[in-house]
Write an enzyme that holds these catalytic residues in place. Structure first.
Site, mmCIF file in Angstrom:
data_model
loop_
_atom_site.group_PDB
_atom_site.id
_atom_site.type_symbol
_atom_site.label_atom_id
_atom_site.label_comp_id
_atom_site.label_asym_id
_atom_site.label_seq_id
_atom_site.Cartn_x
_atom_site.Cartn_y
_atom_site.Cartn_z
ATOM 1 N N ASP A 514 0.852 -1.181 0.000
ATOM 2 C CA ASP A 514 0.000 0.000 0.000
ATOM 3 C C ASP A 514 0.893 1.239 0.000
ATOM 4 O OD1 ASP A 514 -2.523 1.508 0.422
ATOM 5 O OD2 ASP A 514 -1.559 2.001 2.326
ATOM 6 N N ASP A 713 -1.314 -0.354 6.173
ATOM 7 C CA ASP A 713 -1.436 0.254 7.500
ATOM 8 C C ASP A 713 -2.821 0.770 7.809
ATOM 9 O OD1 ASP A 713 -1.348 2.525 5.751
ATOM 10 O OD2 ASP A 713 -0.851 3.749 7.507
ATOM 11 N N ASP A 717 -7.112 -1.139 4.382
ATOM 12 C CA ASP A 717 -6.228 -2.232 3.968
ATOM 13 C C ASP A 717 -6.563 -3.553 4.661
ATOM 14 O OD1 ASP A 717 -4.711 -0.464 2.396
ATOM 15 O OD2 ASP A 717 -3.469 0.095 4.112
#
Length: 814
Positions: A514, A713, A717
């Site tokens: 991410d 994080d 996600d």
């Protein structure tokens, strides 16, 4: 440029939800019969996003690009992929009509438990389908609310030693009970072994017995041993006995069955021998088996309890009330499509909808994970669960009257309750190993009886075969090696939350990263200050920070934080005639009206923007950062560059991760904010414009390339972290993300991600060594037992020695 520095471009997903035309201009003008996105299942706009070379229709360009890329990869055909997504046994619960319930179930510890609970619950009237996961102690039930009440569901699942409760309110009470049972068994086991050491073992080696076993003293001694052993077997060993019973009911033998046979066999033989007045009893074997196995499984439960806080953050953040425009507060279920809701600064938007009145910056980080707040004006779509930061909004509820946050919660619950794809090696071998040992023991006993051996000798040798093959070393091989791996990881600032990471991490083929908060710091900060006309950069930042200190906007907060402390402390008295607008702020500082914001905002106030600054503004936007222009006295004096900076250790980490693996960057950002990561060495692909609901599906499709690890994080996600074979969360992330991950980088050091893979590989190697020794031990010990060269006592000693070697091997430093 016409771009608001306080308002990022509307995402394609947002545009789709608002029913706008294709933002990229690439969609087909033709209407389709599909009204949901083929990647993330969100509603598509009236003109869905399509391309001739991509099958399906999509809600946004980000989903289309992901589908295009993934369709090019080599992998299983659609039927095989769908089979893996839905599971091979039982209905696909997502296709069933009814309400969803997610329960925590204490007592599951193997795939047999899953099958048993599923088949048991599905017999109940009103239950449409069930999926259980022993890896997360969770069971998902789809039921008909007209036939069953939600409060009755835990009672339907509870029984046979399993205890079900509401998943969101699960606590550590059951863990304390298990620890208490282990300590209880250890106490009475110690009492049993004391009697053996002082009285029985000496007689076994030819010494004079202290007690006359034919008299009252001997009866009192063996009676005490019998009673104490009963406490250990039937209380401490109850979970093992229950697991054996369940395996028989399900027709799928597991290791519990073999342990139970050994413990019950030695207990029953000793009980009969005691009643017949014999002196050789093997209650100590029962105690040793139960305590060793219980201690090993207790550790495994401790590992799983690290993830018992699943969904606590998002569940707490879900809104259950709404405020109507009139100011009346009502339950969320009373709100319908088209209703107008008032949302004040600092409050969460209850449901998806559009802005009807007002303008404000909305923090979408909990839902989208992107750190830059989004400016919202009338007509713009807003997501349920996001936070209004600096001004009140009136929101018109959308047609579906649902919340993006609620959809994320439901998605993660579903993923967490799904059956994991990898089970422990010992569990897989149990269906072969257990019947083989039982058959061998029974066959040995039958042969001895047929050849004239006494019943006592035949039964004793058959019992010895079961005891010597009792899988204590086999059962401890995995958890003890995992214990060493967890300790090594903890020393390096890595918390392991799921033991499956040690099986999967070494085989990872694709690492998905991410962007925001993982590859970047995740917080807005001043990256550069560019001043013109001989203006000192510190003076520019001081004046801007003094004005911005009076604004609640996150970009303003970043500028105020970078300014001298004295400027922000005195802001309330140093600034006169403060004004806040959509695209900037202004106020009188040092007798000058200082204007801070978008270039157009400065022009509206009569300030000219010189060409030198225009080029700097363009460069800043091209780099994916936000230019904030500062001016006074009729002239723009400089640009403050605000952005989310890449982590310092990014290049080194990408170099390590890309060795033998594909590295994919996943982000909801588009344009320059995503493009700058395409040029990084070690990055193979960048998927941009991916809405939060599509991240999990994107990760799932990437699994066609092999084993996938996801590093993230944000709360958005979490479904992707749970979907991936290996999920790694950064320590700075939300609690939901860390709960969904297999490992958490506590120190928030991106470099620790590659160390996680190294530790997992070393631990897996240790597991294989332990298992190899356990099977080698059985290959030698079982034939000796069959030949009558061992008795139950020495079989128990051999079993303990095998377990000790496993412990020593696991304790070695990595």
């Amino acid at each position: 440029m016409g771009e608001n520095p306080r308002q990022s471009a509307q995402s394609p997903a947002a545009a789709a939800n608002a029913g706008t035309a294709n933002p990229t201009g690439n969609g087909s003008p033709a209407e389709t019969d599909t009204d949901t996105c083929d990647l993330c299942d969100l509603p598509t706009p009236p003109t869905p996003i399509t391309e001739p070379d991509v099958d399906g229709s999509f809600c946004c360009q980000g989903c289309l690009e992901v589908a295009r890329t993934l369709d090019r990869t080599d992998g299983p055909d659609e039927a095989e992929l769908q089979s893996r997504l839905d599971g091979d046994d039982g209905p696909d619960l997502d296709d069933l009509e009814g309400e969803d319930a997610f329960l925590a179930v204490d007592g599951m510890h193997c795939s047999t438990c899953e099958a048993f609970l599923e088949t048991t619950a599905e017999r109940e009237a009103g239950v449409r389908g069930v999926t259980a996961s022993y890896a997360t102690d969770t069971i998902r039930i789809v039921y008909d609310p007209d036939e069953l009440a939600a409060d009755d569901l835990p009672e339907l699942v509870s029984g046979y030693g399993y205890t079900a409760s509401d998943r969101s309110s699960a606590d550590d009470e059951d863990a304390d009970d298990r620890l208490g049972a282990l300590l209880f068994g250890a106490f009475f086991g110690m009492m049993v072994m004391t009697w053996y050491i002082l009285f029985l073992y000496p007689t076994y080696f030819g010494f004079e017995p202290i007690a006359d076993f034919g008299g009252y003293d001997g009866m009192f001694l063996t009676a005490n041993i019998w009673v104490f052993t009963s406490f250990v077997l039937f209380y401490t060993g109850y979970p093992t006995l229950r697991g054996a019973y369940v395996s028989l009911r399900a027709g799928r033998p597991n290791m519990d069955l073999l342990v139970a046979l050994a413990a019950l066999g030695s207990y029953s033989y000793s009980a009969i021998a005691t009643l017949l007045g014999r002196t050789h009893v093997y209650f100590d074997v029962t105690v040793a088996i139960i305590i060793v196995v219980t201690a090993g499984t207790h550790y495994e439960q401790a590992v799983k309890r690290r993830a018992t806080g699943l969904l606590s953050e998002l569940t707490e953040q879900q809104v259950d009330e709404a405020r109507r425009e009139s100011g009346e507060t009502v339950p969320l279920e009373d709100v319908g499509p088209g209703d107008r809701l008032l949302v004040r600064p600092g409050e969460r938007i209850p449901l998806d909808g559009t802005v009807a009145e007002g303008s404000a910056a909305v923090d979408e980080s909990l839902v989208t994970g992107e750190s830059l707040p989004v400016g919202k004006t009338p007509g713009d779509p807003v997501r349920g669960g996001t936070v209004v930061t600096d001004a009140p909004l009136v929101v018109a509820v959308g047609d579906e009257a649902e919340s993006t946050l609620d959809r994320l919660v439901s998605l993660l619950w579903s993923i967490q309750s799904a059956r994991p794809g990898v089970q422990r090696l010992a569990d897989k071998l149990a269906t072969v190993f257990v019947p083989l040992v039982v058959t061998l023991a029974v066959g040995t006993t039958a042969v001895l009886l047929a050849t004239g051996s006494s019943v006592s000798r035949a039964l004793l040798i058959g019992l010895t075969v079961v005891i010597v093959s009792c899988p204590c070393a086999l059962g401890l091989a995995t958890p003890l090696a995992i214990a060493a791996g967890i300790q090594s990881a903890a020393e390096r600032g890595i918390v392991v939350a799921a033991e499956t990471i040690f099986e999967d991490a070494r085989d990872v083929d694709v690492v998905v990263l991410d962007k925001t908060g993982t590859l970047t710091t995740g917080t807005m900060a001043v990256e550069d200050v560019h001043a013109v006309d001989d203006i000192d950069a510190d003076e520019l930042l001081r004046r801007a920070g003094t004005v911005e200190a009076l604004s609640e906007h996150p970009i303003a907060a970043a500028i105020a934080a970078a300014a001298p402390e004295s400027a922000t402390e005195d802001a309330t008295t140093a600034v006169d005639e403060f004004e806040r607008a959509d695209r900037g702020v202004s106020g009188c500082v040092d007798d000058d009206r200082v204007v801070v914001g978008h270039p157009d905002y400065l022009r509206e106030h009569g300030l000219a923007v010189p060409d030198a600054l225009e080029s700097r503004i363009t460069e800043t936007r091209d780099a994916g950062d936000v230019p904030v222009v500062v001016g006074w006295d009729g002239q723009a004096r400089g640009v403050i560059v605000v952005g989310d900076s890449p982590r310092e250790e990014l290049s080194e980490t990408l170099e390590t991760l890309s060795a033998g693996r594909d590295v994919v960057v996943l982000t909801g950002d588009e344009g320059a904010a995503a493009d700058r990561f395409r040029a990084l060495e070690g990055v193979d692909e960048v998927f941009a414009g991916v809405p939060p609901e599509a991240k999990a599906e994107t990760v799932d499709r990437l699994r066609s390339r092999g084993t996938v690890a996801m590093v993230g994080d944000g709360s958005n996600d979490a479904p992707a972290l749970a979907t991936a074979d290996v999920g790694i969360a950064m320590g700075s992330g939300t609690k939901l993300a860390t709960d969904a991950a297999d490992a958490v980088i506590v120190g928030d050091d991106l470099g620790a991600v590659s160390e996680t893979f190294e530790i997992a590989t070393s631990t897996h190697r240790r597991i294989r060594q332990n298992l190899g020794w356990a099977f080698a031990y059985n290959a030698v010990a079982i034939p000796l037992a069959v030949l009558g060269l061992l008795n139950p006592l020495f079989a128990a000693v051999a079993m303990a020695a095998s377990s000790a070697l496993v412990v020593l091997n696991s304790s070695r430093s990595m």
